[in-house]
Design an enzyme around this catalytic site. Structure first.
Site, PDB file in Angstrom:
ATOM      1  N   TYR A 142       0.835  -1.203   0.000  1.00  0.00           N
ATOM      2  CA  TYR A 142       0.000   0.000   0.000  1.00  0.00           C
ATOM      3  C   TYR A 142       0.870   1.254   0.000  1.00  0.00           C
ATOM      4  CZ  TYR A 142      -3.637   3.365   1.225  1.00  0.00           C
ATOM      5  OH  TYR A 142      -4.495   4.442   1.217  1.00  0.00           O
ATOM      6  N   LYS A 146       1.141   4.093  -3.041  1.00  0.00           N
ATOM      7  CA  LYS A 146       0.848   5.507  -2.845  1.00  0.00           C
ATOM      8  C   LYS A 146       2.087   6.376  -3.070  1.00  0.00           C
ATOM      9  CE  LYS A 146      -3.546   5.448  -1.852  1.00  0.00           C
ATOM     10  NZ  LYS A 146      -4.528   6.173  -2.687  1.00  0.00           N
TER      11      LYS A 146
END
Length: 238
Positions: A142, A146
Site C-alpha cells: 500500500y 501511494k
C-alpha cells in the site's frame, strides 16, 4: 471564478465514504455534472449525478469510460484498496499486484486516457488522493503504491501544465471510513478531507496536507531516516 463552477467532474471510487463526499461537495460548489464511478455504481437521487461503471484496473473499462465522458473537466482519482496484513514478505503475489494495479497503475492509466479530454476544455484539473503513507512506509504494498502515485502526480503536474491542466495531490492519514474501520487512532472525517481537498484545488495548490499527521511526516522527511523509523535507530550498530 471557482474552478468547480460549471465543471464536469469524474470521481473514481464514488460509492465509498470519501468518494460520496467528493461527489456531493463538487455539486455544492457548482459542478454542472458529476460522473460517479465504481465497478458497480450506485443510483443517485440528484439528476446531475451520472452513475458510470468503471474498473480502474481494466483497460477496456477505462476506454469505455473515456468514450462516455468526453466532457470531463476535473478528474478525481479516489479509488483505492488496502489489506489488513500488508508486508512484502507475507503478501501474496496476486494481492500485491491487485494493490499496485488499483492504487498506482489505474490512476496513471486514467490520467493518460483523459489527458486529451481535459486539454480540450482549456481549463481543467486532476485531483489525486494520496496518503501520509506516500511518505512513510508503515505498510508494504500500500505504501509503495501511494509513493508511486505521489511521484506520478509530480510528473503529470509538469507534463500537463502546458495544456492548462492543474494537478493537485492530497495527503491524509487515517480517515473515518470503512477502510480504516479497525484502526485505533485519531481519524479525519470524510467531509473534512473532501472540503480541504477542494479548497486546495480551487486555490491552485500543488499539494493538500489534510491533517497534522501528514504535516508532521512531511516535515520529518528533511531529517535522518531513523527519526521517521525508530526501529532503525534502535538497530543501528554502535
Amino acid at each position: 471564478m471557482s474552478l468547480l463552477a460549471g465543471a464536469v467532474v469524474l470521481v473514481t471510487g464514488a460509492n465509498g465514504g470519501l468518494g460520496r463526499e467528493l461527489v456531493e461537495q463538487a455539486l455544492a460548489r457548482g459542478a454542472a455534472k458529476v460522473y460517479a464511478t465504481a465497478r458497480r455504481p450506485q443510483e443517485w437521487s440528484d439528476s446531475r449525478v451520472v452513475p458510470l461503471a468503471l474498473d480502474v484496473t481494466n483497460p477496456d473499462s477505462i476506454r469505455t469510460a473515456v468514450t462516455q465522458a468526453q466532457d470531463v473537466t476535473v478528474l478525481i482519482n479516489n479509488a483505492g484498496i488496502s489489506v489488513e496484513s500488508d508486508t512484502f514478505l507475507t503478501l501474496s503475489d496476486e494481492k500485491f499486484r491487485e494493490i499496485m494495479e488499483t492504487n498506482f497503475f489505474g490512476p496513471v492509466a486514467l490520467i493518460r486516457a483523459f489527458a486529451p479530454v481535459l486539454a480540450a476544455s482549456g481549463s481543467s484539473a486532476v485531483l489525486n488522493i494520496h496518503s501520509v503513507l506516500s511518505w512513510i512506509a508503515l505498510t508494504g504494498a500500500y505504501s509503495a503504491s501511494k509513493a508511486g502515485l505521489w511521484s506520478a502526480t509530480n510528473s503529470f503536474r509538469q507534463e500537463l501544465a502546458p495544456q492548462g491542466t492543474q494537478v493537485t495531490g492530497v495527503h491524509v492519514g487515517y480517515m473515518d471510513t470503512a477502510m480504516a474501520k479497525g484502526v485505533n487512532a485519531p481519524k479525519t472525517s470524510a467531509e473534512e478531507a473532501a472540503r480541504k481537498s477542494f479548497d486546495g484545488l480551487e486555490q491552485g495548490d500543488y499539494e493538500v496536507i489534510v491533517d497534522e499527521i501528514s504535516a508532521g511526516v512531511k516535515l520529518g522527511l528533511s531529517g535522518p531516516i531513523s527519526d521517521l523509523y525508530p526501529a532503525l535507530a534502535a538497530s543501528t550498530p554502535v
